[in-house]
Design a protein around this motif. Sequence first.
Motif, mmCIF file in Angstrom:
data_model
loop_
_atom_site.group_PDB
_atom_site.id
_atom_site.type_symbol
_atom_site.label_atom_id
_atom_site.label_comp_id
_atom_site.label_asym_id
_atom_site.label_seq_id
_atom_site.Cartn_x
_atom_site.Cartn_y
_atom_site.Cartn_z
ATOM 1 N N GLY A 84 27.184 53.327 32.952
ATOM 2 C CA GLY A 84 28.376 53.786 33.666
ATOM 3 C C GLY A 84 29.507 52.768 33.590
ATOM 4 N N VAL A 85 29.151 51.502 33.797
ATOM 5 C CA VAL A 85 30.163 50.437 33.736
ATOM 6 C C VAL A 85 30.783 50.374 32.346
ATOM 7 N N ILE A 86 29.921 50.476 31.315
ATOM 8 C CA ILE A 86 30.412 50.440 29.932
ATOM 9 C C ILE A 86 31.409 51.568 29.695
ATOM 10 N N GLU A 87 31.036 52.789 30.129
ATOM 11 C CA GLU A 87 31.929 53.939 29.942
ATOM 12 C C GLU A 87 33.272 53.704 30.625
ATOM 13 N N PHE A 88 33.204 53.197 31.850
ATOM 14 C CA PHE A 88 34.444 52.996 32.599
ATOM 15 C C PHE A 88 35.356 51.995 31.892
ATOM 16 N N ILE A 89 34.768 50.893 31.446
ATOM 17 C CA ILE A 89 35.575 49.865 30.768
ATOM 18 C C ILE A 89 36.166 50.413 29.473
ATOM 19 N N ARG A 90 35.369 51.179 28.751
ATOM 20 C CA ARG A 90 35.833 51.722 27.467
ATOM 21 C C ARG A 90 36.936 52.741 27.621
ATOM 22 N N MET A 91 36.914 53.450 28.759
ATOM 23 C CA MET A 91 37.839 54.576 28.910
ATOM 24 C C MET A 91 39.154 54.203 29.567
ATOM 25 N N THR A 92 39.297 52.969 30.032
ATOM 26 C CA THR A 92 40.552 52.598 30.682
ATOM 27 C C THR A 92 41.276 51.544 29.834
ATOM 28 N N PRO A 93 42.622 51.520 29.932
ATOM 29 C CA PRO A 93 43.392 50.639 29.039
ATOM 30 C C PRO A 93 43.155 49.162 29.342
ATOM 31 N N PRO A 94 42.981 48.336 28.308
ATOM 32 C CA PRO A 94 42.805 46.906 28.531
ATOM 33 C C PRO A 94 43.993 46.262 29.252
ATOM 34 N N LEU A 95 45.197 46.818 29.037
ATOM 35 C CA LEU A 95 46.370 46.245 29.703
ATOM 36 C C LEU A 95 46.251 46.361 31.220
ATOM 37 N N VAL A 96 45.779 47.537 31.688
ATOM 38 C CA VAL A 96 45.636 47.737 33.136
ATOM 39 C C VAL A 96 44.512 46.853 33.687
ATOM 40 N N GLN A 97 43.444 46.707 32.882
ATOM 41 C CA GLN A 97 42.364 45.808 33.279
ATOM 42 C C GLN A 97 42.873 44.374 33.397
ATOM 43 N N LEU A 98 43.780 44.027 32.495
ATOM 44 C CA LEU A 98 44.373 42.701 32.499
ATOM 45 C C LEU A 98 45.139 42.457 33.800
ATOM 46 N N PHE A 99 45.969 43.432 34.180
ATOM 47 C CA PHE A 99 46.724 43.304 35.433
ATOM 48 C C PHE A 99 45.775 43.236 36.620
ATOM 49 N N PHE A 100 44.754 44.075 36.590
ATOM 50 C CA PHE A 100 43.799 44.116 37.702
ATOM 51 C C PHE A 100 43.172 42.738 37.907
ATOM 52 N N VAL A 101 42.641 42.167 36.854
ATOM 53 C CA VAL A 101 41.950 40.880 36.974
ATOM 54 C C VAL A 101 42.942 39.763 37.318
ATOM 55 N N TYR A 102 44.148 39.869 36.750
ATOM 56 C CA TYR A 102 45.175 38.853 36.987
ATOM 57 C C TYR A 102 45.522 38.768 38.476
ATOM 58 N N PHE A 103 45.597 39.954 39.121
ATOM 59 C CA PHE A 103 45.964 39.953 40.536
ATOM 60 C C PHE A 103 44.751 39.803 41.449
#
Lengths: 222, 222
Positions: free
Chosen positions: A57-76
């Motif tokens: 499930g985690v793999i699917e979620f990471i694969r299906m969402t944009p890396p840019l948004v993940q970048l902002f998420f982790v950054y904040f």
Amino acid sequence: MTWDWEFAFEIFPDILSAIGVTIGATVAAYFISLTLGLVLTLLRRSSFKPLALFVAGVIEFIRMTPPLVQLFFVYFAFDMSPFLTGAIVLGVHYATYVSEVYRSGIESVPASQWEASKALNFSTAHTWQKVILPQAIPPVIPMLGNYLIVLFKETPLLSGIYVLEMLAVAQMIGSETYRFLEPVTIVGVLFLVLSYPSALFIRYLEKRSGQLPGSSEKGVKT
Amino acid sequence: MFTNIGEFLPFILEGLSTTVQAFLFGAALAYSIAIVAGLARTSKLAIVRVVATIFVELFRGTSLLVQMFFFAFVFPSLAPFTISTFLAGGLALGFNYGAYASEVVRGAVLSVPKGQTEAAISLNMSKFQRMRLVILPQAFRIMLPGIGNNSIELLKGTSLVYFISLADMTYRADILRGANTALSSQVEIYTYLLLTYFVIALPLVLLTRWLEKQASKGVSTA
């Protein structure tokens, strides 16, 4: 606007000096994706079903969402340096792709290898370590090499969290001088010069190592 | 958690239409390019093959974000006319993913057995008929899963239009972050945004899986 050689020569050293950041981020992210990718693959095959499902499930979620948004998420969400944030996010994102590559390698190892190991009274860990992985990984090395190039081409994303890689420097020059033609073109050419020969080399390796079951082109971004 | 989603959704939904439009424009362009460039690379004429190969390698060898900067900031200063930010973003997405998808098309066309071409020749079909009636229908089924994966990548790629200030979901989230609202934290905003992207990508993923299953159904393999 026409190409200004003088300006291009003037800014070239500035852009080139950022290539270390670009390459550093690529290598750090690649290291993370190779190790984490293998861990994810093994966890996904765990005989403890809830764990295997959770990881899938985690793999699917990471694969299906944009890396840019993940970048902002982790950054904040976490207080880390932008460079470290960038390397981790790109590394984790592509670990989910790399884990598919490992999986195709593992699935290409005949089931009889497991049976033979059992007959020799090998433990599961021992079988993975001595029998399965040594056969599964070498054939997929060219496919893993592809992801080094993919990561390299994704690093401009990091300019979104103020990592001073090549494109960020080009953009700074552009907004100061109102000339984007030279800086952006120089970055594009540098990317092409570094990634294209590597891609050709990996394609050559891939051809030499022959086609694996599951190594067809579908879904594999080169 | 999730208490402020009522405030988040209406704000972000305005960006959703831009995200969807960029996706649809990018996909339409990408798949038109993919078919033309993919077929051109299998052409007998060397000049057609070379032009198509240069185009594909140029867009695969540089980075999507660099290409987007080129269309948004460099192109307007070179061309005598201006293009909108939307068009700049859409062109970069279409050209980049079109170049990747052309490889899927080329691979699929080449994977149709040679005997099919020979059979079509023996039936006195013209070159055009052969492609339209025999090769493409079979190749189409092979390329569907690859195109599906490419579409998911394209959807994720739309988030990059944030960098050229096109008000997509990611850009709207950035505005929301800057505005002082009751939404408690940046982490919350980006969590919602990740979930929104996930929900949008889900149908695409399910469709791709279904197509993959359909593609392998009722086909005799050698």
